[in-house]
Structure formats: structure tokens, C-alpha cells
Design a protein around this motif. Structure first.
Motif, PDB file in Angstrom:
ATOM      1  N   LYS A 152       0.844  -1.200   0.000  1.00 17.50           N
ATOM      2  CA  LYS A 152       0.000   0.000   0.000  1.00 17.50           C
ATOM      3  C   LYS A 152       0.881   1.254   0.000  1.00 17.50           C
ATOM      4  O   LYS A 152       0.638   2.201  -0.761  1.00 17.50           O
ATOM      5  CB  LYS A 152      -0.908  -0.022   1.229  1.00 17.50           C
ATOM      6  N   ILE A 153       1.915   1.216   0.856  1.00 13.40           N
ATOM      7  CA  ILE A 153       2.807   2.386   0.935  1.00 13.40           C
ATOM      8  C   ILE A 153       3.525   2.582  -0.402  1.00 13.40           C
ATOM      9  O   ILE A 153       3.570   3.684  -0.959  1.00 13.40           O
ATOM     10  CB  ILE A 153       3.836   2.211   2.084  1.00 13.40           C
ATOM     11  N   GLU A 207       2.755   1.536  -3.345  1.00 12.61           N
ATOM     12  CA  GLU A 207       1.846   1.935  -4.433  1.00 12.61           C
ATOM     13  C   GLU A 207       1.398   3.392  -4.291  1.00 12.61           C
ATOM     14  O   GLU A 207       0.967   4.000  -5.274  1.00 12.61           O
ATOM     15  CB  GLU A 207       0.653   0.989  -4.507  1.00 12.61           C
ATOM     16  N   SER A 208       1.551   3.910  -3.064  1.00 10.09           N
ATOM     17  CA  SER A 208       1.194   5.330  -2.884  1.00 10.09           C
ATOM     18  C   SER A 208       2.229   6.243  -3.544  1.00 10.09           C
ATOM     19  O   SER A 208       2.036   7.439  -3.650  1.00 10.09           O
ATOM     20  CB  SER A 208       1.077   5.655  -1.394  1.00 10.09           C
ATOM     21  N   PHE A 209       3.386   5.650  -4.007  1.00 15.54           N
ATOM     22  CA  PHE A 209       4.408   6.460  -4.689  1.00 15.54           C
ATOM     23  C   PHE A 209       4.087   6.664  -6.177  1.00 15.54           C
ATOM     24  O   PHE A 209       4.929   7.111  -6.955  1.00 15.54           O
ATOM     25  CB  PHE A 209       5.797   5.802  -4.555  1.00 15.54           C
ATOM     26  N   GLY A 210       2.875   6.269  -6.564  1.00 15.33           N
ATOM     27  CA  GLY A 210       2.465   6.520  -7.952  1.00 15.33           C
ATOM     28  C   GLY A 210       2.691   5.327  -8.862  1.00 15.33           C
ATOM     29  O   GLY A 210       2.826   5.500 -10.079  1.00 15.33           O
ATOM     30  N   LYS A 237       1.833   0.869  -9.582  1.00 13.11           N
ATOM     31  CA  LYS A 237       1.133  -0.347  -9.183  1.00 13.11           C
ATOM     32  C   LYS A 237       2.149  -1.462  -9.286  1.00 13.11           C
ATOM     33  O   LYS A 237       2.907  -1.524 -10.253  1.00 13.11           O
ATOM     34  CB  LYS A 237      -0.055  -0.596 -10.120  1.00 13.11           C
ATOM     35  N   ASP A 270       1.459   4.902 -12.495  1.00 13.90           N
ATOM     36  CA  ASP A 270       0.052   5.305 -12.680  1.00 13.90           C
ATOM     37  C   ASP A 270      -0.040   6.312 -13.824  1.00 13.90           C
ATOM     38  O   ASP A 270      -0.975   6.293 -14.614  1.00 13.90           O
ATOM     39  CB  ASP A 270      -0.480   5.953 -11.387  1.00 13.90           C
ATOM     40  N   LYS A 313      12.544   6.396  -2.631  1.00 12.34           N
ATOM     41  CA  LYS A 313      11.354   6.258  -1.782  1.00 12.34           C
ATOM     42  C   LYS A 313      11.162   4.809  -1.337  1.00 12.34           C
ATOM     43  O   LYS A 313      10.906   4.550  -0.161  1.00 12.34           O
ATOM     44  CB  LYS A 313      10.113   6.735  -2.537  1.00 12.34           C
ATOM     45  N   GLU A 321      11.643   2.738   2.515  1.00 12.21           N
ATOM     46  CA  GLU A 321      10.655   1.920   3.227  1.00 12.21           C
ATOM     47  C   GLU A 321      11.162   0.518   3.497  1.00 12.21           C
ATOM     48  O   GLU A 321      10.959  -0.037   4.563  1.00 12.21           O
ATOM     49  CB  GLU A 321       9.366   1.830   2.391  1.00 12.21           C
TER      50      GLU A 321
END
Lengths: 773, 232
Positions: free
Chosen positions: A75-76, A78-81, A83, A203, A222, A226
Motif C-alpha cells: 500500500k505504501i 503503491e502510494s508512490f504513484g 502499481k 500510474d 522512496k 521503506e
């Protein structure tokens, strides 16, 4: 109104000059067929390759980590733009082969099934089609691997492995001992712990290359912030995906050079044959002009048959190009790249370059020669006097020169233009034969050189995890680095530490050179493996580097960071004899300082024996003889077939040229030959005069042009290596190869001479008496 | 006057090699006339014929044919003039080797807006049996007859013959001369024939004798002898 009866000559001309038109047809049709086949295959497959990005939804990049990502991680990230998609893999192997297996991909990097079916049960596998071809593996065969037996159910192309690079840092892909494959989910689970590799798609697609690079750099930071990354490979840097497209594009350039060389040869042949036709028919032309035929009518008449031959050659050549030759050329690509199926596309560019340009050129050359030749005064035609001056100076020949020699010299002077064409043809054909025959030799010599003079018997490159470069977790990174260096200390007595850094040579658009990887080695001052004095900041380059770019002591080289514009200039203090790769040597201290790597840092070992006491996890690559010769072995597989084609094509050029030119010389002298026969010369003696003159000149040109051909081949080879390939292969042409070229040339010549001998023996005696041309 | 030559001069070569071949020729020929140019080798006969035919150019002087001054004609007009008004016969037949007898004659017919009928002409030429043969299947005489056919089929105003029997034996030469005579009489074609055979002077209306590039004698025969009566 009576229709122009000259039209009735055309078919008869064709029949009488069938041999001449046939060889021109063969040369044109085969050239057009070969080149258009190659261009059509190139364009079609490049299109299929480009479309495969969308069709098979090829990833924008991938990364691997030490553990499986959980939902929260995903989830984290994929939040970087992006999939992300699981694309785990593991290896199955035996002593000779390694297969990287995946589960079937449903969403990204989809699989193209080219033959058979996908695996249904646990002991089944679908493997790469090219690997199967290169190893003669067919569907239904069973592969015996260390992990068990696998039945091959299908042959596939994985869209993210169009070039089979097992490691992204390899110089060359390996479609002989490395493959990718698909197994069932169950089978995959049973094979052990996989590499946790994830493919990702943005994305929002990057706008351009610059944007793509910036996005990838940011993303890497990024993700690494993580979870520690093991590898991170954006699409543009992924050789397995990108190499094919780049390479196919550059093949086109090479084949176009070939085409232009063929065009030059054809141009000369057209010019000589057109000129010979006029010479042969001079008095007829004179009579027709005197009777009132216009020059325009005669130009059209003499243009018609060459035009028809060109037209038919173009049609047949294109048919060949789009069928047989395209398939042969596509097979050549299929033997190098694991490409999906393709659909033949109509290529206007190929048509213009292979058909329109040679045809227009043929028309223009014929037109020019005919207009120029027909512009002579009618009297000159009637007197069969080609040059305008009656007082043309005749080169005096010493009467002490034997009669036959003088006679031959006269034939030589009369036919100098034809012999010039012969010289150009010899240069051209020999270059092809030389290259075709020498190519396997170049590879063999390289392999011998690598065996006898490696940098070190084993070069072990350590794998620094990407997690060490975490800017926002500096403390963790430092601890991890200390731990890493602790783990990679080897007890092997022969091991010698070195540091290394990868730069790129500066691109040079003027030479179509995009730059290539150059390894900077930081070696010990008293290295046991590389005996160089690297004290006082001395810098050396490998002989491969020096040979490729003509460097010597005192030259300077400009290198740059691959992904930014930081440049480094080095003055060279000497050349170190090593042909394996383009590299630079300096002291380890200098390198570490230059690239800010820490005084004691090292990235690998040179050793006499394999290093076994370091965990495999920390070993990136081991460069041994097998690894060093991967490139040459792969090139042999990829281009071996092509080289045969090149030699066959050169033989066609030889036979065509020799046939057309010898025929021209005999035709131009038909009346003299007839007169010789009347006077009592035997066919053998006449052949001694006419064929042997050509033979002597052919042999002299053949042998004397060899040094020039070797020189030109070396120039072209250097250009090809600079424009097309990383690394360097030293090109040497052995005496055996030169002998082979001479033998092939002489055999081609001999075959044509027999035909010409028969032609001479058939020249009738009444040719001179009856004044029938 | 159909053909008028005034002060025709012609030289070949340059400087030390320069040879004056024609040294001021004045000549007039009437329409339908059969003129014979006689003279030894090198006297300038063929050069004069070629200048009349427009395939060689005089250095000086004017030629007027049927009111046209050759010098004033452009290259294209000269081409047209040859196409429409001239027929040429050479000592060497210069036939197109891969066209049949008939087709070789057709190459002449093609050039004319008003050609003669080919079949009757082939009959006149005595080539009916050979019309589908190629030149190398013919005797020298048959080849020359074909070349005459090719020249006259376009019904030219002026037929120029350069040693038409030079390469033929006695009997065949006589046949060819009979044919040329027939052409002159049947079609009223003006004929200028170059020959070194003195016997042919009796055939002509007008005899012109050249030596060293000059006309030594020019006269008209009051009575002509027939070709079949020729002896030499």
C-alpha cells in the motif's frame, strides 16, 4: 503507319544476351531480396517488439527485496504513484544450463505462447523458444535438472526477456546456457524460496526519457526508504527488455551500408554493359542515324531491355524479400532474440531504398551513358571509331616485348574501364568473403586470448545490497556496510582485493557512438595479477580500450557517470595487455578517493581459485573464462548463419562481375577473335590472348588488392564495433583466411572462364567476313 | 536545281596532321538524276557523299537541297531532313543482326510517312524466299539487297550509295546495279553513287570524277548503258 520494328529485337536480344541479363537479374534480385528481406524483417519485428510493450503490458521497471512484501508495504509503495505486481522467480539448473522460472504472468510482462501449450501439471515447463532452438529442445522433451525432470509443454517468449540477459550488468545476453521458463503455481511453490522480485507500472506514464529517469531515481529512493532494496532496475536500464530494440535499430544501419555498396557495384555494371552494347552496335547505330532515326528513339530502344530486366528483378526481388529472405532474416533475429510472433508489414522505406533507388539509378546511368555515347558524330559510328580524334596517340610498345605480351597489353589498354570495374568488384566481394570467413576466427582468437591472458583466473565481484545507499537511514546504512565488509573477508590465500567503479565513455554522435560501460579498476600497488606500476597516480587502459579508440601513452579519455552529467578526464600513462573488456587501471587508493568510497573499500577479489568462503548472497558476479567468452559464443550463434549468407552473396557478386566483364571484353573483340580464327589461331591460342589477359589481370588485382582489403576491413570493423557493440575484438586476418579468399575467388573465376572459353571457341569465322555484328 | 554544292571544303586532323580532303567542290544535280562519283581511293568521294547526307559537316561552302540550305538547319531539322528525304546504302550492309530481312526493311518503312509497299518491294529485291531469314543466313549480295530495300522503302528523294558493290563479286554486283537502276527508273529517285569502278560511269546520267579533293571532270552521258550490259 509501320510500328517500330526495333521492338521485335527485344525478345531476341534477351535470348542472345540471356547470360548477361540473367546474371544482372540474379545480382539485382538477390540484392533486393536480401536487403529488403532484412529491412522488412527488421521493420516488422521492430514493430512487433514496440507493440509488445502495450500488447504484453511490459513493466516500467522492477525491484527485488529480501522478503515478501506484505499488504501494508504494498500500500505504501503503491502510494508512490505505481502499481506493483509479484514477479517472483527462482532458478533451476544443471551443470550446463540455468533456467529462471516464473509463475505464469496474468497482468504484466505477459507471456507469448509460440508453440505447444502452457504447463498444466507440476512436472511441466514452458521454456524460452530461442533457448530451445539453440539447444535443439522440442516440446515433449524432458529436461533433466538438479531440481527434477521437467517435460517441455510449450515454447514461449517472455515479453520482459526479449534478450536473455541473466544479469543486467552482463556485456552480452546468453541464449545458449540461460533461459527463462514458466511452471505451474504449485510447482513454483515447491521449488523453494524465490527471489522476491516485483514489477511495477507507473500510474502516470513518464513524459520522456528525462522524466522517466527522474521518476525512477525518486522512486528508488522512496522504496529504499521503506524497505531495503536488493536490486532496482527501471525499464530504460533493463537490458533484457531494451537491448533488442537498440540492436535491431542499429542492424538497419549496417544493412544500408551493404545496400549502398551493392548499388555502387550495380552502377558500374550498368555503365559497362550499356557502353559495351553501344560499342557492339556502332555501325548499325550509324546506319540508323544516317537513315533518319533520332537519338531519342535509339536511347529508348537501348534502354528498354535493361529497364525490363530491372523491373522484373525488382518484382522478383521484392517477392523474395517478403517471403523467403524475410523468413531467413527473421530467423536470424529469432536466433538472437526471444521475440514474440510478428506480422509482416509493408515497408515503403525498404521499397524505396531497395527498389526505387537502384532502379532510378539504373535508368539514370543507362540514360547518361547512352546519351553520352550516342552523342558522337554519325561518321564515328559508321567508322566504328569511339574516340573523336583520328590522331589519338597510341602507346608505343617495345618490339622486344614478346608478341603475345604486346597483344595482351593492347587488350588491356582497350578494356581499362572494364578492368577498373573488376577491381572495384574484387575489393567489394573480397571484403565480404574476408569478413564472412574471418568472423569465426575473430571469435576463436578472442576465446584463446581470454583463456591465455585473463585479468585474473577468477574475478569475484561482490554484491552490495541497494539498502546500503539509504540516504534517510544513514546510521542503519553504515552499520549494514560494516557488517557487509565483515562478511566478505575471504581466507583464500590467492585472493587480492580490488575496488572498481563503473563509468560510461562519453558518447560521440558523429560516430554513432552512444558510449559504453568502462570499468575502472583500483588495484593493489604490488598486484600479483596485474603487473602495473600504479604509484604516483598513474593511469592505464586495457589494450581492448586502446585498440578500439586508438589510444596510446599521452592520450586522454573522457568518461562520465551513467545517469548524470559528471565527467572525468584521465591522461593515459600506458596500455595494459588485456582484451577482455574496456577498462582503466589505477591504484585502489586513488580510485577510492576519486569516487569518495572510503579508504579501505573494495568491491571484489582477483584470485587463482574460486572463492568459496563467502556467502553466495554477497557475491554478485564471478568473471571466469566462461563468463568472458559468453559474448563471443553468443555472437557465433547469432551471426554464424549470417556469415554463410555473406560469403554466398559475395560469390554471386564475383560470378556476376567476372561473367559480365569477361563477356563484354570478348564481345567487344568478337570481330578480332573471328579474324584470329580465320588466320589460323586455335581456340586455345585465342583464349591465351583474351581470357588469359583477364586471368592475369584478375590474379594481379586479386593478390595486390589484399592488403587494401584487410585495411578497409579493419576500418569497417572498428566503425562497426564503435557504432554497434560494447567491448572489443581484435581483428586479425590469418594467412589461411587470405588463402581461402584467393581460392574462392579463383574458383569463381575458373567456373566463369570455362563458359567464356566455350564462348570464344564458338565465335564463327564469318563474323569478320560477313560484317555481321 | 535539286542539289547544289558551292565551294565545299573539308579537312581532317590538326596542325601537322591536317589533310585537306575536299578543296572547293562546286556541283549541281537535277531531280531524278543518277550521278556517279568516280575517283581513286582518298580522292574525297565518300567524304563528299557524307557531307551531302548531312552526317559530316563541311568546313566551308553551302549545300542546298530542294531549296533547303543544310548549314542553316538545326540538329533536329537535319535529323528530320535525313528521316524524310534521304536513303543510305553503305559498302558494309550494317544490317541489324537479330532482325529478319523483312524487319530490317521495316526499320526504313517506320521512318516514312509514305513508305513503299513492303511485299512488292521484297519481290523487286528478289528477297521473297529469304524475307524471314536473319542477316547471317544470307549471302553478301542478299544482305546488300536488304540494305537497299531498307534505304528505298521510305521512298526517299535522294538515295546515297557508298560503294554499294565494293564487297561483292561480279555477278552479284551486276544484280545490285540492276536494282539501283530500277529504283532510279521506277521511283524517279535521285541517286548519287560513289564508286571506284570506272565501268559504272556508263550507267549514270551524270559522271563526276574526283582526284585529290577536286572535281577533275563533270559531264552528262548522252546515252546510258543498261546495268545488265555492264562489263568490267
Amino acid at each position: 503507319m509501320v510500328k517500330d520494328p526495333l521492338r521485335k529485337r527485344l525478345l531476341r536480344d534477351l535470348k542472345e544476351e540471356f547470360g548477361k541479363y540473367l546474371v544482372i537479374f540474379i545480382l539485382m534480385a538477390s540484392s533486393i531480396g536480401f536487403v529488403s528481406g532484412f529491412l522488412v524483417a527488421d521493420v516488422s519485428m521492430l514493430k512487433a517488439y514496440n507493440e509488445s510493450f502495450e500488447k504484453y503490458n511490459i513493466e516500467d521497471g522492477n525491484f527485488s527485496v529480501n522478503r515478501k512484501l506484505n499488504l501494508a508495504d504494498k500500500k505504501i509503495i503503491e502510494s508512490f504513484g505505481i502499481k506493483i505486481y509479484e514477479n517472483f522467480y527462482l532458478s533451476i539448473s544443471n551443470d550446463e544450463k540455468e533456467i529462471r522460472v516464473f509463475k505464469d504472468r496474468k497482468d504484466v510482462d505477459k507471456v507469448c505462447l509460440m508453440e505447444g501449450k502452457m504447463p498444466q501439471s507440476d512436472d511441466e515447463i514452458a521454456i524460452d523458444r530461442m533457448f530451445a532452438d539453440n539447444n535443439s529442445i522440442h516440446t515433449g522433451d524432458v529436461l533433466k535438472m538438479n531440481e527434477g525432470d521437467f517435460k517441455v509443454t510449450g515454447l514461449v517468449a517472455l515479453s520482459d526477456y526479449s534478450a536473455l540477459f541473466s544479469d543486467n550488468s552482463d556485456v552480452m545476453f546468453d541464449s545458449i546456457s540461460f533461459s527463462v521458463g514458466i511452471v505451474t503455481d504449485n510447482e513454483f511453490a515447491s521449488l523453494g524460496k524465490p527471489t522476491y522480485s516485483y514489477a511495477y507500472k507507473y500510474d502516470v506514464s513518464p513524459l520522456d526519457k528525462q522524466d522517466e529517469k527522474e521518476k525512477a531515481d525518486e522512486l528508488m529512493k522512496k522504496i529504499n526508504g521503506e524497505i531495503p532494496l536488493k536490486t532496482f532496475t527501471p525499464q530504460y536500464a533493463n537490458q533484457a527488455i531494451m537491448f533488442t530494440g537498440t540492436d535491431m535499430g542499429s542492424d538497419k544501419g549496417m544493412i544500408e551500408i551493404l545496400l549502398y555498396m551493392i548499388i555502387v557495384i550495380l552502377a558500374f555494371i550498368f555503365a559497362v554493359t550499356a557502353s559495351s552494347t553501344i560499342h557492339k552496335e556502332m555501325s548499325v547505330i550509324g546506319t540508323l542515324l544516317a537513315s533518319g532515326y533520332t537519338r531519342r528513339e535509339l536511347v529508348i530502344h537501348y534502354m528498354t531491355m535493361p529497364l525490363i530486366v530491372t523491373f522484373v528483378s525488382s518484382i522478383i526481388g521484392n517477392i523474395l524479400g517478403y517471403t523467403v529472405m524475410k523468413n531467413i532474416c527473421a530467423d536470424l533475429y529469432y536466433s538472437s532474440y526471444s521475440l514474440p510472433t510478428y506480422i509482416t508489414v509493408w515497408s515503403p522505406e525498404a521499397f524505396i531504398k531497395t527498389t526505387v533507388i537502384p532502379s532510378v539509378m539504373m535508368i539514370l546511368i543507362n540514360l547518361f551513358v547512352l546519351i553520352y555515347k550516342l552523342n558522337m558524330p554519325i561518321m564515328n559510328f559508321l567508322r566504328r571509331q569511339e574516340s573523336s580524334g583520328r590522331n589519338r596517340k597510341v602507346l608505343p610498345l617495345n618490339k622486344h616485348i614478346p608478341f603475345f605480351t604486346r597483344y595482351r597489353l593492347r587488350i588491356f589498354f582497350q578494356n581499362i574501364p572494364a578492368y577498373l570495374v573488376l577491381l572495384i568488384g574484387i575489393l567489394f566481394a573480397n571484403l565480404f568473403i574476408l569478413f564472412g570467413l574471418d568472423f569465426p576466427d575473430i571469435m576463436d582468437l578472442y576465446e584463446i586470448e581470454m583463456k591465455e591472458n585473463p585479468l585474473a583466473p577468477y574475478i569475484t565481484m561482490l554484491a552490495l545490497p541497494d539498502s546500503i545507499n539509504r540516504d534517510d537511514h544513514k546510521l542503519e546504512s553504515s552499520i549494514e556496510l560494516l557488517g557487509f565488509f565483515n562478511e566478505v573477508e575471504s581466507e583464500n590465500e590467492t585472493a587480492e582485493k580490488f575496488s572498481a567503479y563503473q563509468l560510461k565513455s562519453a558518447p560521440d554522435p558523429a560516430k554513432s557512438y552512444n558510449g559504453e560501460n568502462v570499468t575502472i579498476y583500483g588495484i593493489a600497488n604490488d598486484s600479483k595479477f596485474i603487473s602495473l606500476d600504479v604509484s604516483d597516480h598513474k593511469i592505464y587502459v586495457s589494450s581492448a580500450y586502446a585498440d578500439k579508440f586508438d589510444l596510446k601513452k599521452g592520450s586522454s579519455i573522457l568518461l562520465k557517470e551513467e545517469f548524470d552529467d559528471q565527467y572525468y578526464r584521465f591522461e593515459i600513462d600506458g596500455v595494459y595487455e588485456y582484451l577482455g573488456s574496456l577498462c582503466v587501471f589505477m591504484s585502489r587508493e586513488d580510485l577510492n578517493e576519486l569516487f569518495d568510497m572510503g579508504k579501505d573499500t573494495f568491491v571484489g577479489y582477483f584470485s587463482e581459485s574460486s572463492i568459496e568462503d563467502i556467502d553466495k548472497e554477497y557475491i554478485g558476479t564471478v568473471i571466469d573464462y566462461k563468463a568472458l567468452t559468453k559474448l563471443s559464443r553468443q555472437l557465433n550463434v547469432s551471426f554464424g548463419g549470417m556469415m554463410d549468407l555473406v560469403v554466398y552473396f559475395a560469390i554471386i557478386v564475383y560470378v556476376t562481375l567476372i561473367y559480365v566483364l569477361s563477356k563484354t571484353i570478348i564481345d567487344n573483340n568478337a570481330q578480332s577473335i573471328s579474324m584470329n580464327r580465320i588466320m589460323g589461331y586455335s581456340s586455345f591460342e585465342i583464349s591465351r590472348l583474351y581470357i588469359n589477359t583477364t586471368t592475369i589481370i584478375f590474379v594481379v588485382l586479386l593478390i595486390s588488392s589484399m592488403p587494401l582489403e584487410v585495411y578497409v576491413l579493419k576500418l569497417l570493423f572498428r566503425y562497426m564495433m564503435i557504432a554497434k557493440m560494447s567491448g572489443w575484438f581484435p581483428l586479425t586476418v590469418s594467412k589461411e583466411i587470405i588463402m581461402k579468399v584467393i581460392i574462392i575467388a579463383l574458383l569463381s573465376y575458373g567456373a566463369v572462364s570455362i563458359i567464356e572459353y566455350r564462348r570464344i571457341s564458338k565465335v564463327p569465322m564469318d563474323q569478320a567476313l560477313k560484317n555481321v555484328e | 536545281m535539286f542539289l547544289e554544292l558551292k565551294n565545299i571544303r573539308k579537312s581532317y586532323g590538326e596542325k601537322d596532321y591536317r589533310t585537306e580532303v575536299l578543296k572547293g567542290i562546286d556541283l549541281e544535280i537535277e531531280k531524278g538524276e543518277f550521278a556517279v562519283l568516280l575517283g581513286p581511293s582518298g580522292s574525297g568521294k565518300s567524304t563528299l557523299l557524307n557531307i551531302i547526307g548531312g552526317i559530316d559537316e563541311a568546313d566551308e561552302g553551302t549545300i542546298t537541297i530542294n531549296g533547303h540550305i543544310l548549314k542553316s538547319l538545326s540538329k533536329k531539322e537535319l535529323e528530320k531532313y535525313r528521316r524524310n528525304h534521304l536513303g543510305y546504302i553503305f559498302q558494309m550492309y550494317n544490317l541489324i543482326p537479330n532482325l529478319t530481312v523483312r524487319e530490317n526493311i521495316e526499320t526504313g518503312a517506320f521512318l516514312s510517312r509514305d513508305p513503299l509497299e513492303i511485299d512488292p518491294l521484297i519481290d523487286v529485291l528478289g528477297l521473297k524466299e529469304h524475307q524471314h531469314k536473319l542477316p547471317n543466313q544470307l549471302s553478301g549480295g542478299q544482305q546488300q539487297r536488304t540494305s537497299i530495300g531498307r534505304a528505298i522503302v521510305k521512298n526517299p528523294d535522294l538515295l546515297l550509295c557508298d560503294e554499294p558493290t565494293g564487297a561483292l563479286d561480279y555477278t552479284t554486283s551486276k544484280e545490285i546495279m540492276k536494282l539501283i537502276e530500277t529504283v532510279n527508273q521506277t521511283y524517279r529517285t535521285t541517286i548519287i553513287m560513289v564508286t571506284h569502278n570506272d565501268a559504272f560511269k556508263g550507267l549514270a546520267d551524270h559522271v563526276i570524277r574526283l582526284r585529290d579533293g577536286q572535281i577533275r571532270k563533270s559531264y552528262y552521258n548522252d546515252t546510258k548503258i543498261k546495268a545488265e550490259d555492264l562489263e568490267w
